[in-house]
Every structure is written in C-alpha cells, then in structure tokens.
Motif scaffolding. Structure first.
Motif, short mmCIF file in Angstrom:
data_model
loop_
_atom_site.label_atom_id
_atom_site.label_comp_id
_atom_site.label_asym_id
_atom_site.label_seq_id
_atom_site.Cartn_x
_atom_site.Cartn_y
_atom_site.Cartn_z
N LEU A 108 98.96 -51.38 17.29
CA LEU A 108 97.36 -51.23 17.56
C LEU A 108 97.18 -49.87 18.24
O LEU A 108 98.20 -49.67 18.68
N SER A 109 96.09 -49.46 18.25
CA SER A 109 96.28 -48.63 19.03
C SER A 109 95.76 -48.26 20.25
O SER A 109 95.27 -49.90 20.78
N GLY A 110 95.41 -47.68 21.32
CA GLY A 110 95.18 -47.73 22.85
C GLY A 110 93.72 -48.64 22.22
O GLY A 110 93.86 -49.72 23.82
N GLU A 111 92.72 -47.79 21.97
CA GLU A 111 91.81 -48.34 22.18
C GLU A 111 91.48 -50.13 21.54
O GLU A 111 91.00 -51.05 22.29
N GLN A 112 92.06 -50.28 20.99
CA GLN A 112 92.85 -51.72 19.89
C GLN A 112 93.22 -52.61 21.35
O GLN A 112 92.82 -54.13 21.83
N ILE A 113 94.14 -51.91 21.86
CA ILE A 113 94.88 -52.85 22.97
C ILE A 113 93.87 -53.26 24.08
O ILE A 113 93.92 -54.42 24.57
N ARG A 114 93.25 -52.09 24.63
CA ARG A 114 92.60 -52.16 25.97
C ARG A 114 91.23 -53.30 24.83
O ARG A 114 90.50 -53.74 26.87
N SER A 115 90.21 -53.70 24.44
CA SER A 115 88.97 -53.96 24.10
C SER A 115 89.34 -55.32 23.80
O SER A 115 88.61 -56.34 24.44
N ASN A 116 91.49 -55.88 23.70
CA ASN A 116 91.64 -57.53 23.81
C ASN A 116 90.99 -57.73 24.70
O ASN A 116 91.04 -59.43 24.62
N ARG A 117 91.24 -57.38 26.01
CA ARG A 117 90.59 -57.92 27.13
C ARG A 117 92.55 -59.16 27.05
O ARG A 117 92.43 -59.88 28.17
N ASP A 118 92.67 -58.53 26.46
CA ASP A 118 94.39 -59.01 26.70
C ASP A 118 95.92 -58.91 28.24
O ASP A 118 95.44 -58.04 27.77
N GLY A 119 96.89 -60.44 28.17
CA GLY A 119 97.49 -59.82 29.08
C GLY A 119 98.59 -59.56 28.57
O GLY A 119 99.33 -59.94 27.27
N TYR A 120 99.56 -57.83 29.34
CA TYR A 120 100.73 -57.56 29.13
C TYR A 120 101.28 -57.59 30.16
O TYR A 120 101.03 -57.23 30.99
N THR A 121 102.96 -58.03 29.55
CA THR A 121 103.93 -57.79 30.68
C THR A 121 104.97 -56.48 29.69
O THR A 121 104.31 -55.71 28.88
N SER A 122 105.91 -56.12 30.75
CA SER A 122 106.35 -54.57 30.49
C SER A 122 107.06 -54.81 29.12
O SER A 122 107.25 -54.01 28.60
N SER A 123 107.15 -56.39 28.61
CA SER A 123 108.79 -56.04 27.59
C SER A 123 107.61 -56.70 26.19
O SER A 123 108.03 -56.52 24.95
N ASP A 124 106.68 -56.57 26.46
CA ASP A 124 105.16 -57.04 25.47
C ASP A 124 105.07 -55.65 24.68
O ASP A 124 104.56 -56.15 22.80
#
Length: 211
Positions: A10-26
């Motif tokens: 995923l691009s950075g834009e896609q990651i930010r638009s998903n509104r999901d939460g991620y941990t350091s290893s995701d």
C-alpha cells in the motif's frame, strides 16, 4: 512521467486513508524519495477534543505500564501518560497528585501582561487556560523588563474588573538569576513561599518562569 515500477503493498496515502491502527510490527517501510525536509514534517496530534500534543508520545493505559513515574517522564518530553481506569479511584488520584506535585521545569513561554492591562484580561486567561497569575512586563511580552507579578491573592476580592493591573500587582519580587539550575530555582521558590518565581537576566528582563 508517472513511475511504471510496480509497488508491492500500500502507498502511504492508502494507509492513511484506511483509518486503521497499526503496531510497530504491522508494516515494513520501503525507502523512497521524498520532496521535503525533516523540518517540514508535522508531528502534532490531537489526543482529545481539547488537547493537542506537539510530540505525540502517549503511554499505554495499563496499570503495569503507566504510573506516576512514567507519566512524569513523558510530561517532561511533552507527552501524556494515561492512568488505567481499572485502578480504584483513590489510587488514580494518588498517582495524578504525584505528577502534579513534581518539581516543574522552566516555563519558557509564560503568559505576560503589560501594566495597563485590566483584571478582565486576567479573567480571560483564567477562563481559557485555568490559571490566574501572570508576570507583568513593561511591554506585556516575554523578554520585556519585569515590573511586577499579579496573582490570585492580589485581585481575588476586587469587584471592579476594569481595575488596572498596575494598581494591584506585587512589585517587591523574589526572582532567580538567569543560568541558575532547576534545583537552585526550586529552592528559592520553596524558601520564599511564593507560588511563582520569575527568572531574569542582568537587565531584569524576564527569561523564564517557575510555577
């Protein structure tokens, strides 16, 4: 021209638009080229509806993670520690009180007022920011020559809120010299039994405040 190199993931834009939460290893971050400097990166984050953190460091709300010690050290860096709600209310209050009683550092951007300001200006600051004591400088700004300080005991019982600060402020001041250590400044504050301690340079200009 747009790059024809296929991307895996995923691009950075896609990651930010998903509104999901991620941990350091995701996520595995793939290096690439950016067109901005580090100084242009915005780190501020909205912790609550009313609280915005310049450095978004927040410790986990776990009773084995965030106690007074963790909250104090995070606060010194501009972060936030959250006491777990599973702890009894009495215990939460004790931990919060420990943080609030911790020796404050130097406040480098205190609210200042000029001698011509009125008690209504103090009321406005108290309403917006929760405190009612301010150093008074000639120009009403940080770095101006210190001429007094106004605290709650100076104005609490004055009904006319159009009263000029110059008529009620304390002018016999206890101050600390620029360059003193935090422990030295806190000792002066404790010995003087004052709530606020201005720090001034050789020209008696305000450079910091301890509360």
């Amino acid at each position: 021209a747009e790059s024809s190199v296929a991307t895996d993931g995923l691009s950075g834009e896609q990651i930010r638009s998903n509104r999901d939460g991620y941990t350091s290893s995701d996520l595995s971050i793939l290096p690439g080229h950016i067109h901005l400097d580090a100084k242009d990166v915005e780190l501020r984050a909205q912790a609550t509806k009313k609280i915005k953190l310049a450095l978004p460091f927040i410790s986990s709300p776990m009773d084995t993670v965030t106690e007074a010690s963790m909250a104090i050290h995070l606060a010194l860096y501009g972060g936030l520690g959250i006491i777990h709600c599973n702890n009894p209310i009495e215990y939460q209050c004790v931990e919060v009180a420990k943080v609030k009683r911790y020796e404050n550092g130097f406040i480098l951007d205190p609210f200042c007022l000029p001698p011509t300001a009125t008690l209504r200006d103090i009321d406005r600051i108290k309403s917006q920011h929760g405190f009612s004591g301010c150093p008074v400088t000639q120009n009403g700004e940080m770095g101006g020559r210190l001429v007094g300080i106004v605290t709650t005991r100076d104005h609490d019982f004055i009904t006319n809120r159009d009263t000029a600060i110059s008529t009620v402020m304390t002018t016999e001041l206890v101050v600390a010299p620029e360059g003193c250590s935090l422990s030295e400044a806190n000792k002066i504050l404790t010995d003087s039994k004052r709530g606020k301690l201005p720090v001034v340079n050789a020209a008696y200009e305000l450079v910091a405040l301890i509360s």
